[in-house]
Design an enzyme around this catalytic site. Structure first.
Site, PDB file in Angstrom:
ATOM      1  N   THR A 294       0.874  -1.278   0.213  1.00 34.37           N
ATOM      2  CA  THR A 294      -0.060   0.054  -0.025  1.00 34.37           C
ATOM      3  C   THR A 294       1.017   1.389  -0.048  1.00 34.37           C
ATOM      4  O   THR A 294       0.319   2.176  -0.742  1.00 34.37           O
ATOM      5  CB  THR A 294      -0.947  -0.206   1.270  1.00 34.37           C
ATOM      6  OG1 THR A 294      -0.072  -0.371   2.408  1.00 34.37           O
ATOM      7  CG2 THR A 294      -2.138  -1.127   1.092  1.00 34.37           C
ATOM      8  N   PHE A 422      -6.641   4.971   6.412  1.00 35.45           N
ATOM      9  CA  PHE A 422      -6.073   3.880   7.023  1.00 35.45           C
ATOM     10  C   PHE A 422      -7.071   3.096   8.091  1.00 35.45           C
ATOM     11  O   PHE A 422      -6.706   2.483   9.186  1.00 35.45           O
ATOM     12  CB  PHE A 422      -5.003   4.651   8.251  1.00 35.45           C
ATOM     13  CG  PHE A 422      -3.777   5.002   7.372  1.00 35.45           C
ATOM     14  CD1 PHE A 422      -2.840   4.253   7.030  1.00 35.45           C
ATOM     15  CD2 PHE A 422      -3.613   6.361   7.069  1.00 35.45           C
ATOM     16  CE1 PHE A 422      -1.769   4.736   6.211  1.00 35.45           C
ATOM     17  CE2 PHE A 422      -2.765   6.890   6.381  1.00 35.45           C
ATOM     18  CZ  PHE A 422      -1.874   6.073   6.005  1.00 35.45           C
ATOM     19  N   CYS A 429      -5.042   0.787  10.912  1.00 37.02           N
ATOM     20  CA  CYS A 429      -3.802   0.440  10.494  1.00 37.02           C
ATOM     21  C   CYS A 429      -2.760   0.820  11.665  1.00 37.02           C
ATOM     22  O   CYS A 429      -2.500   1.715  12.154  1.00 37.02           O
ATOM     23  CB  CYS A 429      -3.444   1.242   9.335  1.00 37.02           C
ATOM     24  SG  CYS A 429      -1.794   0.770   8.610  1.00 37.02           S
TER      25      CYS A 429
HETATM   26 MN1  MNH Z   1      -1.888  -0.759   6.996  1.00 39.90          MN
HETATM   27  C1  MNH Z   1      -4.455  -2.162   8.544  1.00 39.90           C
HETATM   28  C2  MNH Z   1      -4.316   0.967   5.347  1.00 39.90           C
HETATM   29  C3  MNH Z   1       0.449   0.795   5.474  1.00 39.90           C
HETATM   30  C4  MNH Z   1       0.295  -2.766   8.704  1.00 39.90           C
HETATM   31  N1  MNH Z   1      -3.914  -0.781   6.727  1.00 39.90           N
HETATM   32  C5  MNH Z   1      -4.995  -1.577   7.690  1.00 39.90           C
HETATM   33  C6  MNH Z   1      -6.268  -1.060   7.314  1.00 39.90           C
HETATM   34  C7  MNH Z   1      -6.054  -0.125   6.331  1.00 39.90           C
HETATM   35  C8  MNH Z   1      -4.832   0.000   6.061  1.00 39.90           C
HETATM   36  C9  MNH Z   1      -7.181   0.593   5.348  1.00 39.90           C
HETATM   37  C10 MNH Z   1      -7.495  -1.578   7.828  1.00 39.90           C
HETATM   38  C11 MNH Z   1      -8.221  -2.828   7.383  1.00 39.90           C
HETATM   39  C12 MNH Z   1      -9.408  -3.006   7.581  1.00 39.90           C
HETATM   40  O1  MNH Z   1     -10.092  -2.429   8.337  1.00 39.90           O
HETATM   41  O2  MNH Z   1      -9.821  -4.334   7.407  1.00 39.90           O
HETATM   42  N2  MNH Z   1      -1.898   0.641   5.546  1.00 39.90           N
HETATM   43  C13 MNH Z   1      -2.895   1.156   4.978  1.00 39.90           C
HETATM   44  C14 MNH Z   1      -2.477   2.163   4.035  1.00 39.90           C
HETATM   45  C15 MNH Z   1      -0.999   2.126   4.082  1.00 39.90           C
HETATM   46  C16 MNH Z   1      -0.509   1.124   5.017  1.00 39.90           C
HETATM   47  C17 MNH Z   1      -3.220   2.995   3.130  1.00 39.90           C
HETATM   48  C18 MNH Z   1       0.116   2.972   3.324  1.00 39.90           C
HETATM   49  C19 MNH Z   1      -0.201   4.143   2.827  1.00 39.90           C
HETATM   50  N3  MNH Z   1       0.037  -1.024   7.031  1.00 39.90           N
HETATM   51  C20 MNH Z   1       1.112  -0.269   6.403  1.00 39.90           C
HETATM   52  C21 MNH Z   1       2.173  -0.313   6.903  1.00 39.90           C
HETATM   53  C22 MNH Z   1       2.067  -1.668   7.577  1.00 39.90           C
HETATM   54  C23 MNH Z   1       0.950  -1.782   7.780  1.00 39.90           C
HETATM   55  C24 MNH Z   1       3.616   0.303   6.365  1.00 39.90           C
HETATM   56  C25 MNH Z   1       3.353  -2.285   8.586  1.00 39.90           C
HETATM   57  C26 MNH Z   1       4.611  -1.867   8.550  1.00 39.90           C
HETATM   58  N4  MNH Z   1      -2.176  -2.482   8.439  1.00 39.90           N
HETATM   59  C27 MNH Z   1      -0.956  -3.083   8.721  1.00 39.90           C
HETATM   60  C28 MNH Z   1      -1.639  -4.195   9.926  1.00 39.90           C
HETATM   61  C29 MNH Z   1      -3.001  -3.974   9.643  1.00 39.90           C
HETATM   62  C30 MNH Z   1      -3.329  -2.713   9.006  1.00 39.90           C
HETATM   63  C31 MNH Z   1      -0.657  -5.104  10.370  1.00 39.90           C
HETATM   64  C32 MNH Z   1      -4.133  -4.564  10.657  1.00 39.90           C
HETATM   65  C33 MNH Z   1      -4.190  -4.006  12.010  1.00 39.90           C
HETATM   66  C34 MNH Z   1      -4.961  -4.686  12.918  1.00 39.90           C
HETATM   67  O3  MNH Z   1      -6.155  -5.299  12.570  1.00 39.90           O
HETATM   68  O4  MNH Z   1      -4.831  -4.636  14.254  1.00 39.90           O
END
Ligand code: MNH
Length: 508
Positions: A294, A422, A429
């Site tokens: 992402t 996020f 996130c």
């Molecule tokens: Mn990320 C959850 C978007 C970068 C690790 N992330 C989510 C969700 C979104 C999201 C939307 C919630 C999904 C849901 O409700 O089902 N994340 C992004 C975006 C970026 C991003 C748009 C970058 C730009 N994410 C990152 C990075 C990491 C990461 C960098 C790790 C280093 N994300 C996660 C994890 C979750 C998450 C792990 C799940 C968290 C949880 O449910 O506790």
């Protein structure tokens, strides 16, 4: 790959179909021409389910439903509906559709865990400190050194007179960043002509998870037989790669307190429990995938818009010159000071939130905005790209790229829960600060070093594999000639300070 724990809730089987969960489905519009059995598939393109849904959204309004292969799905994007569904006392994350299809890959890892699975809270508590301010400051030098690999590569492309492959290079950058900062692992992405096999396997599993939604589930084993076998091989490869990384770490006797060390060594502060080896494997895969795919898309969209809007690029560049001055290697604190660059990123995430949907379910019988009764377990998919274009919130020019929508005053004047790239609540996130720091740093470095020119005739096309990415985006580079004289940083530009929970300290 065998599923381990799958019993999602105590609800009776089939209850989660919209017909049972939403007693007043008749209040929710659907497309006019429905095909028996297949549902609303006229004009639908298997490769772009999200962009298809955006088209339906424009026709049908802030809440609508689509039927595909006998299953009815509810979609929501109107700002008041989304805000209501952010109420954590009545709604929670729903693990469904694309996310549930990733269970064979990521199991009860943080992203794909069901709310009730004990491993969610355990892993959240153990890993959240890995995203604190202090932890981020620790990752910063590594992020910087990966970014230098990128600029070395871009310098070579520039000298050779070649346009750069933006999504390809951003993917190399973000994969190396998460793998080195989180796991002390070097995939050597910039030394390869083709993507690392780990990336190929990962993209394979994401695309497969998306395809599973495009066929009736009973027929999936038949229709996707070859793809399924391929997917199993991909998962086996991912598992093998991760197992080797973990093995190497165990033998070396520990790293420098990175994410992998936390996963292997840290016990829960209250219960003393630690992550099981099987769960560690799930988490490593989760973080390698969620931690780069992402962010890579967000950087790519931002670079597209910067190349398209030279006046915005010039303003961002002036800020970098002013804030960073002659400093060759910006310090951790100097990144958050790039306020305008950050707005460029936010505005890119508004138009193309690269994780473009998240699902919410009712945790008790309730009424959505007092209009739509929902039974416990009923759920809807939130379409963030449409929420982010709701003219009631963003105005008639919502389709225009304008970073000033994110200046402090404009942000304060908007209702809460109108910008959700996020996700929301407890399951938002965990990597938000990590992604924003990395992306702001890299945009700053690139703006300072290059002028960006679009490829003549390029029209933005967006590919989907659960996440979004600009397809075939190439940019031409010029080295900058003159650098503006650095000016001192003013106090008003100082970054926000103080420790904040990386998950709960968001704009919720
Ligand atoms: Mn990320 C959850 C978007 C970068 C690790 N992330 C989510 C969700 C979104 C999201 C939307 C919630 C999904 C849901 O409700 O089902 N994340 C992004 C975006 C970026 C991003 C748009 C970058 C730009 N994410 C990152 C990075 C990491 C990461 C960098 C790790 C280093 N994300 C996660 C994890 C979750 C998450 C792990 C799940 C968290 C949880 O449910 O506790």
């Amino acid at each position: 790959m065998a599923e381990t724990t799958t019993t999602p809730t105590a609800l009776p089987k089939g209850f989660r179909d919209a017909e049972q969960g939403w007693p007043h489905l008749d209040r929710i519009p659907h497309p006019p021409r429905r095909v028996p059995l297949l549902g609303d598939v006229l004009g639908a393109d298997r490769r772009t389910p999200l962009q298809d849904s955006l088209r339906f959204a424009r026709q049908l309004g802030p809440i609508f439903r689509r039927k595909a292969f006998g299953k009815e799905f509810v979609f929501v994007w109107g700002a008041d509906l989304v805000a209501d569904m952010a109420d954590e006392s009545r709604f929670a994350k729903h693990v469904g559709l694309g996310v549930a299809n990733l269970r064979p890959v990521a199991g009860d890892g943080l992203f794909t865990a069901y709310n009730h699975e004990p491993n969610w809270q355990l892993a959240h508590d153990v890993l959240a400190p890995g995203f604190s301010r202090e932890a981020m400051a620790g990752y910063h030098p590594m992020m910087l050194s990966v970014a230098e690999r990128l600029t070395d590569h871009w310098d070579r492309e520039l000298t050779a007179g070649r346009a750069v492959d933006v999504p390809g290079d951003m993917t190399k950058l973000t994969l190396e960043t998460i793998s080195r900062t989180g796991f002390g692992h070097d995939f050597g992405s910039f030394e390869r002509d083709r993507p690392h096999p780990f990336v190929t396997a990962m993209v394979g599993t994401l695309s497969y998870a998306q395809r599973l939604n495009s066929v009736p589930s009973p027929l999936a084993p038949l229709l996707l037989r070859t793809a399924t076998r391929r997917n199993e091989a991909d998962i086996a490869y991912l598992n093998r790669t991760v197992d080797e990384m973990v093995q190497a770490r165990r033998e070396s006797g520990g790293g420098d307190g990175d994410l992998l060390d936390r996963m292997l060594d840290t016990t829960h502060p209250d219960t003393g429990e630690r992550l099981s080896p099987e769960n560690v494997r799930r988490q490593v895969i989760t973080f390698l995938v969620a931690g780069h795919e992402t962010t890579s898309g967000s950087l790519s969209f931002a670079l597209h818009y910067l190349a398209r809007h030279p006046e915005i690029a010039a303003r961002a560049r002036a800020e970098v010159d002013q804030v960073w001055g002659e400093t060759q290697t910006p310090a951790y604190d100097q990144v958050a000071k790039l306020r305008y660059v950050r707005r460029v990123l936010d505005e890119s995430l508004r138009l193309w939130p690269t994780a473009p949907a998240y699902a919410r379910e009712a945790t008790r019988d309730t009424e959505l905005t007092g209009v739509h009764p929902m039974r416990r377990g009923a759920w809807a998919l939130i379409l963030t790209p449409m929420l982010h274009r709701d003219p009631e919130v963003w105005g008639a020019d919502a389709e225009e790229f304008d970073p000033d929508r994110f200046d402090a005053k404009a942000v304060r004047s908007r209702a809460p829960h109108t910008f959700k790239p996020f996700g929301t609540g407890a399951r938002a996130c965990i990597g938000r600060q990590f992604a924003l720091h990395e992306a702001t740093l890299v945009l700053g470095l690139l703006l300072r070093r290059y002028e960006l020119r679009p490829e003549p005739g390029y029209q933005l096309r967006v590919t989907e594999r659960l996440t979004l990415m600009p397809e075939g985006l190439r940019l031409h580079l010029d080295r900058r000639t003159a650098t503006a004289a650095p000016a001192p940083v003013t106090a008003s530009e100082e970054a926000r300070s103080g420790p904040r929970c990386p998950v709960h300290g968001t704009d919720d």
